[in-house]
Design a protein around this motif. Structure first.
Motif, short mmCIF file in Angstrom:
data_model
loop_
_atom_site.label_atom_id
_atom_site.label_comp_id
_atom_site.label_asym_id
_atom_site.label_seq_id
_atom_site.Cartn_x
_atom_site.Cartn_y
_atom_site.Cartn_z
N ALA A 110 -12.91 -9.78 1.31
CA ALA A 110 -12.98 -11.37 1.41
C ALA A 110 -12.89 -12.11 0.00
CB ALA A 110 -14.49 -11.59 1.11
N GLU A 111 -12.12 -10.76 -0.93
CA GLU A 111 -10.91 -11.35 -2.08
C GLU A 111 -9.95 -11.64 -1.25
OE1 GLU A 111 -11.89 -13.87 -4.47
OE2 GLU A 111 -14.53 -13.51 -3.90
N ALA A 112 -8.95 -10.28 -1.03
CA ALA A 112 -7.81 -10.10 -0.25
C ALA A 112 -6.79 -11.41 -0.18
CB ALA A 112 -7.24 -9.26 0.27
N GLY A 113 -7.45 -12.64 0.49
CA GLY A 113 -6.71 -13.78 0.59
C GLY A 113 -6.43 -14.39 -0.42
N ARG A 114 -7.72 -14.38 -1.40
CA ARG A 114 -7.31 -14.85 -2.50
C ARG A 114 -6.91 -14.68 -3.75
NH1 ARG A 114 -12.52 -16.28 -0.05
NH2 ARG A 114 -13.38 -15.22 -1.60
N SER A 115 -7.24 -12.61 -3.96
CA SER A 115 -5.88 -12.33 -4.88
C SER A 115 -5.52 -11.42 -4.56
CB SER A 115 -7.77 -12.02 -6.48
OG SER A 115 -7.92 -11.08 -5.75
N ASN A 116 -4.76 -10.72 -5.92
CA ASN A 116 -4.36 -9.26 -6.13
C ASN A 116 -5.51 -8.25 -5.54
OD1 ASN A 116 -4.96 -8.96 -8.22
ND2 ASN A 116 -3.09 -7.61 -8.88
N GLY A 118 -6.80 -7.03 -2.46
CA GLY A 118 -6.97 -6.08 -2.16
C GLY A 118 -5.69 -5.03 -1.82
N GLN A 119 -4.84 -6.00 -2.37
CA GLN A 119 -3.48 -4.67 -2.88
C GLN A 119 -3.90 -3.70 -3.91
OE1 GLN A 119 -0.02 -7.14 -3.94
NE2 GLN A 119 1.49 -5.42 -4.27
N LEU A 120 -4.66 -4.26 -4.74
CA LEU A 120 -5.07 -3.24 -6.30
C LEU A 120 -5.51 -2.08 -5.97
CD1 LEU A 120 -4.44 -2.73 -9.07
CD2 LEU A 120 -7.07 -3.87 -9.50
N CYS A 121 -6.68 -2.49 -5.33
CA CYS A 121 -7.24 -1.74 -3.87
C CYS A 121 -6.80 -0.21 -3.07
CB CYS A 121 -8.73 -1.89 -2.86
SG CYS A 121 -9.52 -2.71 -4.41
N PHE A 122 -5.86 -0.85 -2.03
CA PHE A 122 -5.11 -0.24 -1.25
C PHE A 122 -4.12 0.39 -2.18
CE2 PHE A 122 -0.82 -0.58 1.43
CZ PHE A 122 -1.24 0.48 2.19
N GLU A 123 -3.47 0.25 -3.22
CA GLU A 123 -2.04 0.93 -4.27
C GLU A 123 -2.86 2.03 -3.99
OE1 GLU A 123 -0.38 -2.18 -6.26
OE2 GLU A 123 1.08 -2.33 -4.49
N ARG A 124 -4.33 1.84 -5.12
CA ARG A 124 -5.18 3.32 -6.27
C ARG A 124 -5.81 3.13 -5.25
NH1 ARG A 124 -5.59 -0.61 -12.14
NH2 ARG A 124 -2.86 -1.50 -12.18
N GLY A 125 -6.76 2.77 -4.44
CA GLY A 125 -7.43 3.90 -3.43
C GLY A 125 -6.82 4.40 -2.17
N VAL A 126 -6.56 3.66 -0.85
CA VAL A 126 -5.92 4.29 0.12
C VAL A 126 -5.10 5.05 0.04
CG1 VAL A 126 -5.82 3.55 1.95
CG2 VAL A 126 -7.39 2.00 1.36
N GLN A 127 -4.01 4.33 -0.57
CA GLN A 127 -2.60 4.81 -0.64
C GLN A 127 -2.87 6.65 -1.25
OE1 GLN A 127 0.08 2.38 -2.29
NE2 GLN A 127 1.22 2.10 -0.15
N LYS A 128 -3.06 6.38 -2.91
CA LYS A 128 -3.55 7.92 -3.22
C LYS A 128 -4.81 8.50 -2.15
CE LYS A 128 -3.31 6.58 -8.01
NZ LYS A 128 -3.75 6.30 -9.23
N SER A 129 -5.75 8.59 -1.77
CA SER A 129 -6.00 9.39 -0.48
C SER A 129 -5.58 9.70 0.79
CB SER A 129 -7.44 8.73 -0.43
OG SER A 129 -7.62 9.25 0.68
#
Length: 202
Positions: A110-116, A118-129
Motif C-alpha cells: 500500500a505504501e510502495a507508491g507513496r514512499s520508498n 517498497g524499495q527499502l523492503c525489496f533491497e534489504r529483504g527480498v534481494q538478501k533472501s
C-alpha cells in the motif's frame, strides 16, 4: 555508552512495533513512538534515517528469527537438494503467509507508491533472501545436482512456484486454508516442477 545506545535503539524499535501494529504505517506518529520510547522525537532520527527505515527494522525485529530459520534450512548441504528445498519451502510459506507477515506485506504494498518503503523492503529483504537461495543453488551446481544455470533467475522461478497456489488469495484478500497440510502439499508440487526443470538427468 555503546551499551546505552543499543538499549535505546531497542526501546525505539519496541515502541515502533507497538504503534505500527496498533494504527498502521500511515497513521503512526513519530512523536507517539518517541514518547513511548522515552525520549525526544529528534532522538529517533539519530538512529533511523526515516519513518520507512524505522518500520522496516521494527518489523524485521519481530520476524528475524523465523526468516533466519527459513534460510538455515538450506545449510544442511547439497546431498539431497530436493529435500533441502522442501524444508526451505515449508519455512518460507509458513512465514510469508502467517497472519502477521501478511499484514506487514500489505502495508508495504500500500505504501510502495507513496514512499520508498517498497524499495527499502525489496533491497534489504527480498534481494538478501534471494541471494542466499542463489548461493545454495550455486553450491548444488558445483555438486553436480542441478544443471548449470543463472541461479538468480532460478531463485525467482523457485519462489514463484512455491507461492503459486496462494498468491491470488493474498492479493485479493480472500480467506484461504493455509496450514501445515496445505503448505506441505503445495511445496511438494512446487519442488517437483522445479526439479523437473533444473535437476541433472541421471
Amino acid at each position: 555508552m555503546r551499551h546505552r545506545s543499543e538499549e535505546k535503539r531497542e526501546a525505539i524499535l519496541e515502541a515502533a512495533a507497538q504503534v505500527f501494529g496498533e494504527v498502521g504505517f500511515e497513521r503512526a506518529s513519530m512523536t507517539e513512538i518517541s514518547a513511548r520510547a522515552g525520549g525526544a522525537r529528534a532522538t529517533i532520527y539519530s538512529y533511523f534515517e526515516s519513518k520507512e527505515e524505522l518500520f522496516f527494522d521494527a518489523m524485521l525485529k519481530t520476524t528475524a528469527a523465523e526468516f533466519e530459520a527459513t534460510h538455515q534450512a538450506l545449510e544442511s548441504g547439497t546431498e539431497n537438494v530436493e529435500e533441502a528445498l522442501k524444508r526451505f519451502g515449508h519455512h518460507f510459506l509458513s512465514v510469508l503467509y502467517s497472519p502477521e507477515v501478511q499484514a506487514i506485506r500489505r502495508v508495504v504494498i500500500a505504501e510502495a507508491g507513496r514512499s520508498n518503503l517498497g524499495q527499502l523492503c525489496f533491497e534489504r529483504g527480498v534481494q538478501k533472501s534471494d541471494a542466499r537461495v542463489a548461493e545454495f543453488l550455486d553450491r548444488a551446481i558445483l555438486a553436480g545436482k542441478i544443471k548449470p544455470t543463472n541461479t538468480k533467475i532460478a531463485t525467482k522461478h523457485l519462489c514463484a512456484l512455491l507461492e503459486a497456489e496462494f498468491t491470488d488469495y493474498f492479493h485479493f484478500q480472500i480467506a484461504a486454508i493455509i496450514n501445515d497440510q496445505t503448505i506441505n502439499a503445495a511445496v511438494a508440487r512446487a519442488v517437483e516442477v522445479f526439479m523437473a526443470a533444473y535437476q541433472v538427468s541421471e
